[in-house]
Design an enzyme around this catalytic site. Sequence first.
Site, PDB file in Angstrom:
ATOM      1  CG  HIS A   2      -0.442   0.045   2.537  1.00  0.00           C
ATOM      2  ND1 HIS A   2       0.359  -0.947   3.068  1.00  0.00           N
ATOM      3  CD2 HIS A   2      -0.561   0.978   3.519  1.00  0.00           C
ATOM      4  CE1 HIS A   2       0.702  -0.634   4.305  1.00  0.00           C
ATOM      5  NE2 HIS A   2       0.162   0.541   4.607  1.00  0.00           N
ATOM      6  CG  HIS A  21      -0.056   4.226   4.808  1.00  0.00           C
ATOM      7  ND1 HIS A  21      -0.771   3.450   5.678  1.00  0.00           N
ATOM      8  CD2 HIS A  21      -0.918   5.193   4.369  1.00  0.00           C
ATOM      9  CE1 HIS A  21      -2.004   3.917   5.778  1.00  0.00           C
ATOM     10  NE2 HIS A  21      -2.123   4.962   4.976  1.00  0.00           N
ATOM     11  CG  ASP A  31       4.792   2.888   7.510  1.00  0.00           C
ATOM     12  OD1 ASP A  31       3.873   3.404   6.860  1.00  0.00           O
ATOM     13  OD2 ASP A  31       4.599   1.953   8.322  1.00  0.00           O
ATOM     14  CG  HIS A  32       4.103   0.010   4.289  1.00  0.00           C
ATOM     15  ND1 HIS A  32       4.074  -1.307   4.681  1.00  0.00           N
ATOM     16  CD2 HIS A  32       3.671   0.738   5.362  1.00  0.00           C
ATOM     17  CE1 HIS A  32       3.630  -1.373   5.937  1.00  0.00           C
ATOM     18  NE2 HIS A  32       3.375  -0.149   6.363  1.00  0.00           N
ATOM     19  CG  HIS A  46      -4.049  -0.099   6.773  1.00  0.00           C
ATOM     20  ND1 HIS A  46      -3.972   0.377   8.057  1.00  0.00           N
ATOM     21  CD2 HIS A  46      -2.914   0.309   6.157  1.00  0.00           C
ATOM     22  CE1 HIS A  46      -2.831   1.041   8.207  1.00  0.00           C
ATOM     23  NE2 HIS A  46      -2.177   1.022   7.066  1.00  0.00           N
ATOM     24  CG  ASP A  73       0.660  -1.411   7.804  1.00  0.00           C
ATOM     25  OD1 ASP A  73       1.578  -2.219   8.043  1.00  0.00           O
ATOM     26  OD2 ASP A  73       0.830  -0.176   7.780  1.00  0.00           O
ATOM     27  CG  HIS A 109       4.183  -1.924  11.359  1.00  0.00           C
ATOM     28  ND1 HIS A 109       4.922  -0.791  11.595  1.00  0.00           N
ATOM     29  CD2 HIS A 109       3.394  -1.653  10.285  1.00  0.00           C
ATOM     30  CE1 HIS A 109       4.575   0.144  10.701  1.00  0.00           C
ATOM     31  NE2 HIS A 109       3.653  -0.355   9.896  1.00  0.00           N
TER      32      HIS A 109
HETATM   33 FE    FE Z   1       2.705   0.701   8.205  1.00  0.00          FE
HETATM   34 ZN    ZN Z   2      -0.049   1.521   6.608  1.00  0.00          ZN
END
Ligand code: FE
Ligand code: ZN
Length: 239
Positions: A54, A56, A58-59, A112, A131, A169
């Site tokens: 996805h 985001h 942090d990905h 999400h 996530d 995570h």
């Molecule tokens: Fe994340």
């Molecule tokens: Zn995420």
Amino acid sequence: MKIQIIPCLHDNYSYLVIDEKNNIACAIDPSEAKPIIKYLEKKNINLKYILNTHHHYDHVGGNQELKKKYNARVIGYKGDKHRIPEIDTLVDDQEIWKQESFEAKIIHIPGHTLGHICFYFFNEEAAFTGDTLFSLGCGKIFEGSYEQMFNSLMKIKALPLKTKIYCGHEYTKQNAKFCITHDKNNENLKNKIKIIDKKLENNLPTIPSTIREELDCNIFLRSNKVETFSKLRDLKDNF
Ligand code: FE
Ligand code: ZN
């Protein structure tokens, strides 16, 4: 084929799926480029593909730098073509993405985010769930509805029991605390918590989990009704 866990940022996991015969790899959800480059250089592996579950930060944070350095192709969900940086290949639900020795089924799992997908490497019996499904938990619902998230988890639940779960995570310990609060007499969960504690004491990832373990222990996967699931999701948000 080997799967290497690359810890990134504070508690993210990126992954490398490595074809050891040809010394090439796919990176799943590169939060940042540096730790990935470090591993690839040490092992003399060439990065060919970047797979994002996805959009985001942090990905996808490492997309640009990794693409530039390795001339790798970025693969993501067609609906997210405007928000996954550097995207090259658009994939759709139920499609088989195949390049060289890498082969994964795409499963659209919104909730999400609306464009969230799972990469199911069926030959390796490994699912990268981003996530959406965590070990002993599930992601927060940012864009979708409770029902979408519930249905997405049902799709993951339908994978073979021995499928290994690689999520985005290291949230397992915190998730375990929530599960045991609402599922006090679950012996499987109690045993899993012991194993988790031992791994964390030794600075090891609690990942991968398996579908079987999650069905036994993850209270979100154990709820069979969207109402129960939604209630739990609300409780977890305030836990
Ligand atoms: Fe994340
Ligand atoms: Zn995420």
